[in-house]
Design a protein around this motif. Sequence first.
Motif, PDB file in Angstrom:
ATOM      1  N   ALA A   1       0.835  -1.197   0.000  1.00  0.00           N
ATOM      2  CA  ALA A   1       0.000   0.000   0.000  1.00  0.00           C
ATOM      3  C   ALA A   1       0.870   1.247   0.000  1.00  0.00           C
ATOM      4  O   ALA A   1       1.965   1.257   0.566  1.00  0.00           O
ATOM      5  N   ARG A   2       0.378   2.289  -0.640  1.00  0.00           N
ATOM      6  CA  ARG A   2       1.037   3.592  -0.621  1.00  0.00           C
ATOM      7  C   ARG A   2       0.005   4.624  -0.182  1.00  0.00           C
ATOM      8  O   ARG A   2      -1.058   4.754  -0.799  1.00  0.00           O
ATOM      9  N   LEU A   3       0.306   5.354   0.878  1.00  0.00           N
ATOM     10  CA  LEU A   3      -0.570   6.436   1.319  1.00  0.00           C
ATOM     11  C   LEU A   3      -0.241   7.703   0.544  1.00  0.00           C
ATOM     12  O   LEU A   3       0.931   7.994   0.288  1.00  0.00           O
ATOM     13  N   CYS A   4      -1.279   8.472   0.199  1.00  0.00           N
ATOM     14  CA  CYS A   4      -1.044   9.705  -0.530  1.00  0.00           C
ATOM     15  C   CYS A   4      -1.976  10.793  -0.010  1.00  0.00           C
ATOM     16  O   CYS A   4      -3.006  10.511   0.600  1.00  0.00           O
ATOM     17  N   SER A   5      -1.611  12.027  -0.260  1.00  0.00           N
ATOM     18  CA  SER A   5      -2.447  13.164   0.077  1.00  0.00           C
ATOM     19  C   SER A   5      -3.135  13.663  -1.183  1.00  0.00           C
ATOM     20  O   SER A   5      -2.471  13.987  -2.173  1.00  0.00           O
ATOM     21  N   LEU A   6      -4.458  13.734  -1.146  1.00  0.00           N
ATOM     22  CA  LEU A   6      -5.194  14.235  -2.301  1.00  0.00           C
ATOM     23  C   LEU A   6      -5.032  15.739  -2.460  1.00  0.00           C
ATOM     24  O   LEU A   6      -5.360  16.295  -3.506  1.00  0.00           O
TER      25      LEU A   6
END
Length: 416
Positions: free
Chosen positions: A353-358
């Motif tokens: 998984a990769r977390l990202c900021s929208l």
Amino acid sequence: MRRAVCIVSPGNLASNPRVLKEADALYGAGYDVTAIVCDYNEVLRPADDQIEAAAPWKVIRVPRSRGDGVRARAFERLARILSILGVRIPVSIAALSARTPVGALMRRAAEVPADLYIAHYVAALPAVACAARRHGALIGFDAEDFHSGEGTDAPGDEFRMRMIRTVEEAILASCAHMTAAAPLIGRAYAERYGLGCPATVLNVFPLAMAPAHRRPAHRSEEAGRLRAYWFSQTIGLDRGLQAFIKAMSLAKTRVTLDIRGSNRWGHGDALIALAASLGLGDRVRLLPMAAPSEMVRLAADYDVGLSLETEVSENRRICLTNKIFTYLLAGVPVVMSDTPAQRLLAPDLGPAARLCSLDDPASLALTLDALASADRLAEASQLAWRLGRERYNWDREQNVLLQSVAAAFARRERGN
């Protein structure tokens, strides 16, 4: 003597795989199972017919009549008048103001004797409460979302949330069995209504849906490209796709995006227009809806799957949708937006998984470029494949449901 369980949902059979999984699990554990569902979506009717024909448990389909909407609007007007007058709104009026056939579900559920009635979605809660009173049975609730936290700034949403809270507050305290689709959803219900924290039953899928073999990490024609995928029943503009498309335009990697779902509101056209304005007209496609039973197989064709929840509502912040677990079972790594629920899950998924900021498409673009590395994508895909088989699947998760139901019956036998 076999105990009987009745599951009630305001959705079509084919639109709610969670009902199907729970009915299969309970039937396989030795319970007599009846599922009462609505039958109003003509597009889904052929799939509903197939599911009903194959199901070993009983299905009752409740048609939605033209008068349902008229009655709901009448009860909504009455509820608003009572609210203006400062009169406490009765639970029955709050329930019947919903734009679903609450009354029809109540009548049909009361006709089915059972030892436990389980509601899916708030619209089913009045039905299971009435049926349980009539038959001296237990009440259950499966919270796929935090329903009283679904409100947005849209006109009328505040009043709708008040009606939902009225129903939840009146019935949930009587539930002997309660499950939630995410840890934070369970915690939110417990805190709002002073309940014991429901057991978490994740929105995972049976191992039988998984591909027989893991596909190569780079499914694209050449390295340095990424094929991304997003799906839902209905395409919306509040699901983070605009930010992802902007990130595609900033990434060095050639990223393509397939969006699957109904375009009935024209939101897919708006996303295509955005892509075209950024020079990505040939890289974003709209695909038609597909049956839930096909989603794992379809996802397996991609390099990365998207679970881009936004801050549009409290529920969106704390939910874990089935997208994540669809991708894992398919052996596809996940790009997840940095909401509290997904942030809580991410450490357990590691490189899968990769977390990202929208709010930061440039940073998301860097994430996509990093993931496009052949070695990193291979590692992420392999881990996703393993997690889907060893941890995040219905063959394992159904035990939580069965334990919760068994515990509810055991407490009743002890007189607790």
